[in-house]
Scaffold this motif. Structure first.
Motif, PDB file in Angstrom:
ATOM      1  N   ARG A  56      10.737   6.611  -1.522  1.00 51.35           N
ATOM      2  CA  ARG A  56       9.896   7.390  -0.602  1.00 51.35           C
ATOM      3  C   ARG A  56       9.042   6.463   0.273  1.00 51.35           C
ATOM      4  NH1 ARG A  56       9.546  11.111  -5.094  1.00 51.35           N
ATOM      5  NH2 ARG A  56       7.584  10.189  -5.793  1.00 51.35           N
ATOM      6  N   ALA A  57       8.544   5.383  -0.317  1.00 46.92           N
ATOM      7  CA  ALA A  57       7.758   4.433   0.462  1.00 46.92           C
ATOM      8  C   ALA A  57       8.620   3.774   1.532  1.00 46.92           C
ATOM      9  CB  ALA A  57       7.155   3.363  -0.448  1.00 46.92           C
ATOM     10  N   ALA A  58       9.870   3.439   1.180  1.00 49.28           N
ATOM     11  CA  ALA A  58      10.771   2.818   2.154  1.00 49.28           C
ATOM     12  C   ALA A  58      11.046   3.763   3.317  1.00 49.28           C
ATOM     13  CB  ALA A  58      12.074   2.402   1.468  1.00 49.28           C
ATOM     14  N   ALA A  59      11.218   5.057   3.004  1.00 46.10           N
ATOM     15  CA  ALA A  59      11.449   6.033   4.075  1.00 46.10           C
ATOM     16  C   ALA A  59      10.237   6.107   5.012  1.00 46.10           C
ATOM     17  CB  ALA A  59      11.751   7.397   3.462  1.00 46.10           C
TER      18      ALA A  59
ATOM     19  N   LEU B 142       1.938  -6.483 -10.453  1.00 43.26           N
ATOM     20  CA  LEU B 142       1.176  -5.419  -9.796  1.00 43.26           C
ATOM     21  C   LEU B 142       1.669  -4.029 -10.190  1.00 43.26           C
ATOM     22  CD1 LEU B 142       1.050  -6.938  -6.182  1.00 43.26           C
ATOM     23  CD2 LEU B 142      -0.728  -7.055  -7.947  1.00 43.26           C
ATOM     24  N   PHE B 143       2.940  -3.915 -10.578  1.00 33.68           N
ATOM     25  CA  PHE B 143       3.536  -2.608 -10.844  1.00 33.68           C
ATOM     26  C   PHE B 143       4.172  -2.581 -12.248  1.00 33.68           C
ATOM     27  CE2 PHE B 143       3.971  -3.128  -6.203  1.00 33.68           C
ATOM     28  CZ  PHE B 143       3.311  -1.985  -5.775  1.00 33.68           C
ATOM     29  N   ALA B 144       4.019  -1.443 -12.900  1.00 38.27           N
ATOM     30  CA  ALA B 144       4.830  -1.118 -14.076  1.00 38.27           C
ATOM     31  C   ALA B 144       5.998  -0.278 -13.574  1.00 38.27           C
ATOM     32  CB  ALA B 144       4.005  -0.350 -15.090  1.00 38.27           C
TER      33      ALA B 144
ATOM     34  N   ARG C 133      -6.772  -3.212  -8.506  1.00 41.13           N
ATOM     35  CA  ARG C 133      -7.790  -4.043  -7.859  1.00 41.13           C
ATOM     36  C   ARG C 133      -7.273  -4.603  -6.529  1.00 41.13           C
ATOM     37  NH1 ARG C 133      -8.740  -5.412 -13.284  1.00 41.13           N
ATOM     38  NH2 ARG C 133      -7.403  -7.268 -13.155  1.00 41.13           N
ATOM     39  N   PHE C 134      -6.009  -5.028  -6.544  1.00 39.61           N
ATOM     40  CA  PHE C 134      -5.439  -5.583  -5.319  1.00 39.61           C
ATOM     41  C   PHE C 134      -5.304  -4.500  -4.255  1.00 39.61           C
ATOM     42  CE2 PHE C 134      -1.818  -7.352  -2.820  1.00 39.61           C
ATOM     43  CZ  PHE C 134      -2.460  -8.506  -2.392  1.00 39.61           C
ATOM     44  N   LEU C 135      -4.987  -3.269  -4.655  1.00 39.09           N
ATOM     45  CA  LEU C 135      -4.846  -2.177  -3.688  1.00 39.09           C
ATOM     46  C   LEU C 135      -6.164  -1.912  -2.958  1.00 39.09           C
ATOM     47  CD1 LEU C 135      -3.232   0.123  -2.386  1.00 39.09           C
ATOM     48  CD2 LEU C 135      -3.934   1.572  -4.321  1.00 39.09           C
ATOM     49  N   THR C 136      -7.268  -1.926  -3.700  1.00 36.22           N
ATOM     50  CA  THR C 136      -8.573  -1.682  -3.064  1.00 36.22           C
ATOM     51  C   THR C 136      -8.832  -2.686  -1.941  1.00 36.22           C
ATOM     52  OG1 THR C 136      -9.469  -0.770  -5.118  1.00 36.22           O
ATOM     53  CG2 THR C 136     -11.056  -1.556  -3.477  1.00 36.22           C
ATOM     54  N   ALA C 137      -8.575  -3.954  -2.238  1.00 31.43           N
ATOM     55  CA  ALA C 137      -8.794  -4.987  -1.223  1.00 31.43           C
ATOM     56  C   ALA C 137      -7.774  -4.863  -0.097  1.00 31.43           C
ATOM     57  CB  ALA C 137      -8.717  -6.370  -1.862  1.00 31.43           C
TER      58      ALA C 137
ATOM     59  N   ALA D 279       0.833  -1.210   0.000  1.00 27.83           N
ATOM     60  CA  ALA D 279       0.000   0.000   0.000  1.00 27.83           C
ATOM     61  C   ALA D 279       0.867   1.260   0.000  1.00 27.83           C
ATOM     62  CB  ALA D 279      -0.933  -0.017   1.208  1.00 27.83           C
ATOM     63  N   ALA D 280       1.992   1.222   0.714  1.00 25.29           N
ATOM     64  CA  ALA D 280       2.867   2.395   0.759  1.00 25.29           C
ATOM     65  C   ALA D 280       3.499   2.655  -0.616  1.00 25.29           C
ATOM     66  CB  ALA D 280       3.951   2.188   1.814  1.00 25.29           C
ATOM     67  N   VAL D 281       3.970   1.606  -1.262  1.00 28.71           N
ATOM     68  CA  VAL D 281       4.554   1.779  -2.597  1.00 28.71           C
ATOM     69  C   VAL D 281       3.500   2.288  -3.566  1.00 28.71           C
ATOM     70  CG1 VAL D 281       5.640   0.597  -4.548  1.00 28.71           C
ATOM     71  CG2 VAL D 281       6.329   0.026  -2.205  1.00 28.71           C
TER      72      VAL D 281
END
Length: 323
Positions: free
Chosen positions: A42-45, A69-71, A85-89, A32-34
């Motif tokens: 930035r997500a790691a920070a 999941l990611f490009a 779709r996976f992020l919503t869930a 979710a952070a990524v």
């Protein structure tokens, strides 16, 4: 540390869903952070982990799902349609976990937490309200979830984790429970006011051997006590009705359906006479029970200590029987 990478999903589509949930759950917050930042660094920070750890976690997540999941464009990423779709869930799941965490923290709060407390039907009119009122003098914000039921049902709910404590009778004796006797309550033989014994103040239970009884259903502690006392008096009661409420039985006694062994009423009921039983000793023990080995939250510990401090004076004082 050596990280093993697989080109195939770790779990097949036929794998157990519970296993897949256990596998994915630790990575949902990272994902979710990524997705939120669209940037791994930035997500790691934000998550307080090395960027390399987060990158590997996202690769493993895609491998385990068998879905991209990611490009990726360097450290910048964007969600694929499957990723959206996976992020919503994932966000729903994380929000539910956060709500659950808030709930259990609130329930354990020392000053405003929750106690799940079970008690017998016959203790609902005076005893339990009086106990809670007295306890809340010093703990005004503690909340109660109350369950009123018969003894065996409450013990099952205790074992299921639905209750923290319960007041019950007889006092249970089981290896998985801790129980402490708190008080005892005299039982009376209740007869219609036109009954042949109605002019008496005291009676031996054996004198009711030929009577028809109205009782609680099997499984109720008071039913077991009634059967045991009658057996001690030398007879097996003839039962005309089996109910769930002591006051229902009192009403049926007043209607002439039979006699009953009952604890004293909160309010005297017309149409019946309550006789002191001289033999055998007709009492029921009241105790508090909880699961052995289960740590208490602060509110439960406080209420348990309060109940144990009421030994010998848990119940409202009964009026002295007529001379």
């Amino acid at each position: 540390m050596v990280h093993e990478y697989r080109s195939q999903p770790r779990l097949s589509p036929n794998s157990n869903e519970e296993d897949m949930g256990a596998l994915l759950a630790p990575r949902l917050a990272y994902f979710a952070a990524v997705a939120r930042h669209e940037h791994v660094t930035r997500a790691a920070a934000e998550m307080g982990v090395p960027q390399s750890t987060l990158s590997r976690a996202m690769v493993r997540l895609e491998q385990d799902l068998g879905v991209t999941l990611f490009a990726r464009r360097g450290r910048t990423v964007s969600l694929t349609p499957a990723g959206r779709r996976f992020l919503t869930a994932a966000e729903r799941a994380l929000a539910e976990v956060e709500r659950a965490a808030d709930t259990v923290r609130a329930d354990a709060d020392p000053t405003a937490g929750r106690v799940a407390f079970g008690f017998l039907h016959t203790m609902g009119s005076e005893t339990v309200p009086g106990l809670i009122r007295a306890f809340r003098v010093d703990h005004p914000r503690i909340r109660f979830t109350l369950v009123q039921n018969y003894g065996e049902a409450m013990i099952e709910r205790l074992r299921a984790g639905d209750l923290d404590l319960c007041l019950t009778s007889p006092v249970p004796d089981a290896p998985d429970l801790v129980a402490r006797r708190l008080d005892e309550q005299r039982l009376r033989l209740v007869v219609p006011d036109d009954h042949r014994l109605a002019g008496r103040k005291r009676v031996r239970l054996a004198e009711a051997a030929d009577e028809t009884f109205v009782t609680l259903e099997p499984g109720y502690g008071l039913r077991r006590i009634t059967d045991d006392l009658c057996a001690e008096a030398g007879f097996k009661p003839r039962v005309a009705f089996e109910g769930e409420e002591a006051e229902t039985l009192r009403g049926l006694v007043a209607a002439g359906l039979g006699v009953a062994l009952l604890p004293p009423p909160a309010v005297p009921r017309p149409g019946v006479v309550e006789l002191t039983v001289t033999a055998p000793r007709a009492v029921r023990e009241i105790g508090v029970a909880w699961l052995d080995g289960h740590p208490d939250t602060a509110p439960v510990a406080a209420f348990k200590k309060f109940l144990l401090g009421r030994r010998g004076h848990l119940l409202p004082k009964e009026p002295s029987p007529p001379a």
